[in-house]
Design a protein around this motif. Sequence first.
Motif, mmCIF file in Angstrom:
data_model
loop_
_atom_site.group_PDB
_atom_site.id
_atom_site.type_symbol
_atom_site.label_atom_id
_atom_site.label_comp_id
_atom_site.label_asym_id
_atom_site.label_seq_id
_atom_site.Cartn_x
_atom_site.Cartn_y
_atom_site.Cartn_z
ATOM 1 N N ASN A 156 0.929 9.675 0.022
ATOM 2 C CA ASN A 156 1.003 8.281 -0.008
ATOM 3 C C ASN A 156 2.539 8.083 0.897
ATOM 4 O OD1 ASN A 156 -0.835 8.081 -1.114
ATOM 5 N ND2 ASN A 156 0.047 7.470 -2.830
ATOM 6 N N PRO A 157 2.227 6.740 1.631
ATOM 7 C CA PRO A 157 3.229 6.692 2.738
ATOM 8 C C PRO A 157 4.618 6.470 2.538
ATOM 9 C CG PRO A 157 1.880 4.975 2.634
ATOM 10 C CD PRO A 157 1.325 5.981 1.857
ATOM 11 N N PHE A 158 4.753 6.376 1.183
ATOM 12 C CA PHE A 158 6.376 5.539 1.061
ATOM 13 C C PHE A 158 7.014 6.212 -0.562
ATOM 14 C CE2 PHE A 158 3.935 1.248 2.770
ATOM 15 C CZ PHE A 158 5.129 1.564 4.193
ATOM 16 N N GLY A 159 6.176 6.843 -0.548
ATOM 17 C CA GLY A 159 6.628 8.316 -2.104
ATOM 18 C C GLY A 159 5.800 7.591 -3.342
ATOM 19 N N ASN A 160 5.035 6.474 -3.470
ATOM 20 C CA ASN A 160 4.989 5.678 -4.643
ATOM 21 C C ASN A 160 3.479 5.375 -4.357
ATOM 22 O OD1 ASN A 160 4.837 3.709 -2.614
ATOM 23 N ND2 ASN A 160 6.294 2.432 -3.562
ATOM 24 N N LEU A 161 3.158 4.692 -4.967
ATOM 25 C CA LEU A 161 1.591 4.345 -5.328
ATOM 26 C C LEU A 161 1.091 3.696 -3.954
ATOM 27 C CD1 LEU A 161 0.708 2.862 -8.966
ATOM 28 C CD2 LEU A 161 0.170 4.956 -7.556
ATOM 29 N N VAL A 162 1.670 2.903 -3.232
ATOM 30 C CA VAL A 162 1.028 2.315 -2.129
ATOM 31 C C VAL A 162 0.568 2.426 -0.773
ATOM 32 C CG1 VAL A 162 1.979 0.229 -0.798
ATOM 33 C CG2 VAL A 162 3.053 0.256 -2.599
ATOM 34 N N TRP A 163 -0.837 2.301 -0.141
ATOM 35 C CA TRP A 163 -1.053 2.987 0.859
ATOM 36 C C TRP A 163 -1.132 2.193 1.749
ATOM 37 C CZ3 TRP A 163 -2.418 6.727 2.100
ATOM 38 C CH2 TRP A 163 -3.382 7.189 3.265
ATOM 39 N N SER A 164 -1.095 0.142 1.558
ATOM 40 C CA SER A 164 -1.177 -0.532 2.662
ATOM 41 C C SER A 164 0.172 -2.461 2.168
ATOM 42 C CB SER A 164 -2.582 -0.802 3.527
ATOM 43 O OG SER A 164 -3.330 -1.367 2.248
ATOM 44 N N TYR A 165 0.604 -3.025 2.342
ATOM 45 C CA TYR A 165 1.041 -3.384 2.453
ATOM 46 C C TYR A 165 0.886 -4.836 3.043
ATOM 47 C CZ TYR A 165 4.990 -2.474 5.806
ATOM 48 O OH TYR A 165 5.884 -2.602 6.583
ATOM 49 N N GLY A 166 1.327 -6.126 2.962
ATOM 50 C CA GLY A 166 1.314 -7.727 3.048
ATOM 51 C C GLY A 166 -0.319 -8.000 3.309
ATOM 52 N N HIS A 167 -0.723 -7.541 2.472
ATOM 53 C CA HIS A 167 -1.787 -8.269 1.661
ATOM 54 C C HIS A 167 -1.646 -9.807 0.917
ATOM 55 C CE1 HIS A 167 -4.261 -4.811 2.973
ATOM 56 N NE2 HIS A 167 -3.506 -4.182 2.762
ATOM 57 N N ARG A 168 -2.503 -10.649 1.089
ATOM 58 C CA ARG A 168 -2.140 -12.081 -0.002
ATOM 59 C C ARG A 168 -3.255 -11.539 -0.955
ATOM 60 N NH1 ARG A 168 -5.157 -17.056 -0.198
ATOM 61 N NH2 ARG A 168 -3.480 -19.277 -0.548
ATOM 62 N N ASN A 169 -4.396 -11.472 -1.008
ATOM 63 C CA ASN A 169 -5.565 -10.838 -2.240
ATOM 64 C C ASN A 169 -6.350 -10.263 -1.426
ATOM 65 O OD1 ASN A 169 -5.748 -11.334 -5.047
ATOM 66 N ND2 ASN A 169 -7.062 -13.844 -4.554
ATOM 67 N N VAL A 170 -7.107 -8.658 -1.917
ATOM 68 C CA VAL A 170 -8.045 -8.470 -1.324
ATOM 69 C C VAL A 170 -8.615 -7.801 -2.840
ATOM 70 C CG1 VAL A 170 -8.169 -6.281 -1.027
ATOM 71 C CG2 VAL A 170 -6.276 -7.216 0.287
ATOM 72 N N GLN A 171 -10.040 -8.472 -2.155
ATOM 73 C CA GLN A 171 -10.942 -8.282 -3.347
ATOM 74 C C GLN A 171 -12.393 -7.450 -3.279
ATOM 75 O OE1 GLN A 171 -12.344 -12.108 -5.573
ATOM 76 N NE2 GLN A 171 -10.405 -12.138 -6.583
ATOM 77 N N GLY A 172 -12.005 -6.195 -2.062
ATOM 78 C CA GLY A 172 -13.113 -6.136 -1.614
ATOM 79 C C GLY A 172 -12.846 -3.895 -0.951
ATOM 80 N N LEU A 173 -13.361 -3.958 -1.359
ATOM 81 C CA LEU A 173 -13.299 -2.026 -0.783
ATOM 82 C C LEU A 173 -14.874 -0.956 0.011
ATOM 83 C CD1 LEU A 173 -10.498 -0.597 -3.039
ATOM 84 C CD2 LEU A 173 -9.812 -2.168 -0.698
#
Length: 377
Positions: free
Chosen positions: A221-238
């Motif tokens: 993971n890029p920040f040493g925590n749970l975050v993979w990507s950021y700058g999202h408003r509201n994601v509901q599909g993967l």
Amino acid sequence: MRTPRATTLTAAVSAALAAALVACSAAPENSGSTARPGGTTTGQGASTPAPLPGQTQAVPGTPRTLVSDLSVPWAIGFLPDGDALVTERDSARLLLVKPNGQARTIGTIEGVSPSGEGGLLGVAVSPKYTSDRYVFVYFSAEGDNRVVRYRYDGRLSDPVAIVTGIPRGSIHNGGRLAFGPDGYLYVATGETGERPLSQDTNSLAGKILRMTVDGKPAPGNPFGNLVWSYGHRNVQGLAWDSGGRMYATEFGQNTYDEINRIEKGHNYGWPEVEGMGRDRRYTNPLLTWTTDEASPSGLAYADGSLWAAALRGQRLWRIPLSAEGTVGRPVALYTGEFGRLRAVTTAPDGSLWIGTSNKDGRGSPRPGDDRILVLTP
């Protein structure tokens, strides 16, 4: 929920956008403005993708109703034998639905506090289910959103909250769960209407998270925590394509909804950018729609295409993909036929299971709603 825009389009850009919409109105399968990098610009934040070479996919048949009279089915996750686990947002029920249409409640998830856009949301089945029997749910508790792991072997047992403290609000709670090809659990969260949280890599809001089955940051993971990507408003599909590339739907504000190619550590721009931008700090979407034709929630990959369920747009979007992950011209299917569509998931047999969302307070329920539909691509 959409809130007033922070910025206003110039008159010139507004005119260009209006012209683009008029130009596209004659093509119902691709109405409105869509986008991908390198396309022809039609207005701030939008461009029009060309069809992929050889894009001649046949229109699939009409989906059949598998289960009816549900209450806001939000997510669908498949067990190895082809049975599905289905969440109901407001009732907090977890259902077992068989391919023959038989359905029963296997449990009511304790601690769910449904209100606004919150409630029992995502569900995912461990890729090692045959040995660990793990299933995961994402839900809104009274003070936060959380991910809880259960064992399921005919009944639910041994609940463990593996992640707590995800900010919750009356809007923008994200909620989609999915295991990636790497075997790690990905979790989509919303920014709950608190825009600055999206850009804070120490916050779990407005992010896509990546974790182990114990809720720990996945290796790499890029920040040493749970975050993979950021700058999202509201994601509901993967979803992931056959080459392992990751995609996500994104609710825009009042102008552009998006499909993004998700990459490690990338910043997708909210709240600084909606749609296409010109700032190299932010990753542009592959594709955008106007909000009245999308409001995309669930996302699946099947038969060489992404399939996006549209809420406000009340249609199923098929987005062809090349072998390299380039998007082609989207095709709108079943516009208005089934109302609001929330979930779309690929079944083990290759069919698509689609959930309607007409009882979520923003739709117009019809006899038999809500329902699970089955489509053979």
